[in-house]
Design a protein around this motif. Sequence first.
Motif, PDB file in Angstrom:
ATOM      1  N   ARG A  39       1.405   8.486  -6.692  1.00  5.90           N
ATOM      2  CA  ARG A  39       1.381   9.838  -6.255  1.00  5.90           C
ATOM      3  C   ARG A  39       2.370  10.680  -7.053  1.00  5.90           C
ATOM      4  O   ARG A  39       2.109  11.964  -7.434  1.00  5.90           O
ATOM      5  CB  ARG A  39       1.176  10.031  -4.836  1.00  5.90           C
ATOM      6  CG  ARG A  39       1.015  11.453  -4.458  1.00  5.90           C
ATOM      7  CD  ARG A  39       0.798  11.553  -2.707  1.00  5.90           C
ATOM      8  NE  ARG A  39       0.073  10.701  -2.135  1.00  5.90           N
ATOM      9  CZ  ARG A  39      -0.430  10.908  -1.042  1.00  5.90           C
ATOM     10  NH1 ARG A  39       0.057  11.693  -0.338  1.00  5.90           N
ATOM     11  NH2 ARG A  39      -1.088   9.822  -0.347  1.00  5.90           N
ATOM     12  N   PHE A  40       3.586  10.270  -6.845  1.00  4.79           N
ATOM     13  CA  PHE A  40       4.906  11.143  -7.373  1.00  4.79           C
ATOM     14  C   PHE A  40       5.430  10.739  -8.520  1.00  4.79           C
ATOM     15  O   PHE A  40       6.565  11.316  -9.054  1.00  4.79           O
ATOM     16  CB  PHE A  40       5.632  11.170  -6.086  1.00  4.79           C
ATOM     17  CG  PHE A  40       5.032  11.764  -4.810  1.00  4.79           C
ATOM     18  CD1 PHE A  40       4.663  13.024  -4.681  1.00  4.79           C
ATOM     19  CD2 PHE A  40       5.045  10.763  -3.672  1.00  4.79           C
ATOM     20  CE1 PHE A  40       3.967  13.351  -3.587  1.00  4.79           C
ATOM     21  CE2 PHE A  40       4.490  11.156  -2.517  1.00  4.79           C
ATOM     22  CZ  PHE A  40       3.917  12.253  -2.545  1.00  4.79           C
ATOM     23  N   GLY A  41       4.990   9.661  -9.068  1.00  9.55           N
ATOM     24  CA  GLY A  41       5.271   9.226 -10.437  1.00  9.55           C
ATOM     25  C   GLY A  41       6.540   8.547 -10.711  1.00  9.55           C
ATOM     26  O   GLY A  41       7.126   8.303 -11.794  1.00  9.55           O
ATOM     27  N   GLY A  42       7.190   8.147  -9.471  1.00 15.38           N
ATOM     28  CA  GLY A  42       8.376   7.240  -9.606  1.00 15.38           C
ATOM     29  C   GLY A  42       9.472   7.797 -10.228  1.00 15.38           C
ATOM     30  O   GLY A  42       9.486   8.993 -10.625  1.00 15.38           O
TER      31      GLY A  42
ATOM     32  N   GLN B  56       0.837  -1.173   0.204  1.00 16.07           N
ATOM     33  CA  GLN B  56      -0.098  -0.057  -0.079  1.00 16.07           C
ATOM     34  C   GLN B  56       0.843   1.210  -0.060  1.00 16.07           C
ATOM     35  O   GLN B  56       0.924   2.085  -0.746  1.00 16.07           O
ATOM     36  CB  GLN B  56      -1.089   0.025   1.240  1.00 16.07           C
ATOM     37  CG  GLN B  56      -1.821   0.985   1.329  1.00 16.07           C
ATOM     38  CD  GLN B  56      -2.669   1.114   2.562  1.00 16.07           C
ATOM     39  OE1 GLN B  56      -2.028   0.931   3.687  1.00 16.07           O
ATOM     40  NE2 GLN B  56      -3.820   1.400   2.268  1.00 16.07           N
ATOM     41  N   LEU B  57       1.902   1.286   0.817  1.00 15.24           N
ATOM     42  CA  LEU B  57       2.717   2.467   1.047  1.00 15.24           C
ATOM     43  C   LEU B  57       3.569   2.685  -0.338  1.00 15.24           C
ATOM     44  O   LEU B  57       3.469   3.755  -0.672  1.00 15.24           O
ATOM     45  CB  LEU B  57       3.722   2.187   2.203  1.00 15.24           C
ATOM     46  CG  LEU B  57       4.487   3.390   2.613  1.00 15.24           C
ATOM     47  CD1 LEU B  57       3.761   4.474   3.118  1.00 15.24           C
ATOM     48  CD2 LEU B  57       5.590   2.913   3.608  1.00 15.24           C
ATOM     49  N   TRP B  58       4.162   1.621  -0.753  1.00 15.74           N
ATOM     50  CA  TRP B  58       4.950   1.878  -1.912  1.00 15.74           C
ATOM     51  C   TRP B  58       3.979   2.262  -3.134  1.00 15.74           C
ATOM     52  O   TRP B  58       4.628   2.905  -3.916  1.00 15.74           O
ATOM     53  CB  TRP B  58       5.878   0.538  -2.308  1.00 15.74           C
ATOM     54  CG  TRP B  58       6.876   0.496  -1.166  1.00 15.74           C
ATOM     55  CD1 TRP B  58       7.421   1.295  -0.283  1.00 15.74           C
ATOM     56  CD2 TRP B  58       8.029  -0.815  -0.946  1.00 15.74           C
ATOM     57  NE1 TRP B  58       8.402   0.634   0.588  1.00 15.74           N
ATOM     58  CE2 TRP B  58       8.622  -0.503  -0.382  1.00 15.74           C
ATOM     59  CE3 TRP B  58       7.888  -1.839  -1.977  1.00 15.74           C
ATOM     60  CZ2 TRP B  58       9.741  -1.403   0.285  1.00 15.74           C
ATOM     61  CZ3 TRP B  58       8.846  -2.794  -1.530  1.00 15.74           C
ATOM     62  CH2 TRP B  58       9.761  -2.520  -0.415  1.00 15.74           C
ATOM     63  N   ALA B  59       2.963   1.665  -3.140  1.00 12.51           N
ATOM     64  CA  ALA B  59       2.026   1.900  -4.525  1.00 12.51           C
ATOM     65  C   ALA B  59       1.911   3.309  -4.251  1.00 12.51           C
ATOM     66  O   ALA B  59       1.698   4.020  -5.281  1.00 12.51           O
ATOM     67  CB  ALA B  59       1.034   1.231  -4.524  1.00 12.51           C
ATOM     68  N   ASP B  60       1.395   3.769  -3.167  1.00 13.18           N
ATOM     69  CA  ASP B  60       0.898   5.249  -2.999  1.00 13.18           C
ATOM     70  C   ASP B  60       1.987   6.095  -3.459  1.00 13.18           C
ATOM     71  O   ASP B  60       1.617   7.081  -4.133  1.00 13.18           O
ATOM     72  CB  ASP B  60       0.574   5.473  -1.258  1.00 13.18           C
ATOM     73  CG  ASP B  60       0.005   6.880  -1.203  1.00 13.18           C
ATOM     74  OD1 ASP B  60      -0.716   7.456  -1.990  1.00 13.18           O
ATOM     75  OD2 ASP B  60       0.697   7.212  -0.201  1.00 13.18           O
TER      76      ASP B  60
END
Length: 174
Positions: free
Chosen positions: A140-143, A132-136
Amino acid sequence: IANKNYSSWSLRPWVLLTQLGIPFEERQHIFPVGVSSYPEFSKFSPTGFVPVLDDGDINVWDTLAIVMHVAEAHPEVWPADLEARSWARSAAAEMHSGFSTLRNRCGMNVGIRARTPEITPGLRGDLARLDQLWADGLDRFGGPYLAGQKFTAADAFFCPVAFRIQSYNLPLAD
């Protein structure tokens, strides 16, 4: 620091400083076998633990405090954008204080591939939260990094987790 292969606490600031090109001198202290490290480590660390940052007259212990200290002179430690920076700080703090089942069931050892442990409810919960955290962060910030386009302290804090995922072949979403 201690051996980065086994000490997730030591690995985090080392990875951060190395990846950001912030100069430092590494002094490795090996954990003694079968006895407490406190007598030896307390010679340079007020807690008897590592890591410790010796910055002239300033002695900073604890991984999170070291990162905050370094960020005073190197703002690139955190994302420039306020939302991404706040998210990254929250994620790093969560890693610093959380994921206890993952830490306890999957010891830190970068150089091994181990049998996947039983996925207990506690470990399942930690892995679900990581997903959940990593996907968020990535959504959210585009990686490609957790809080955007640049490597930051949030990525350094989760580096030992990534090694644990790899070492124990733990199930996570893509």
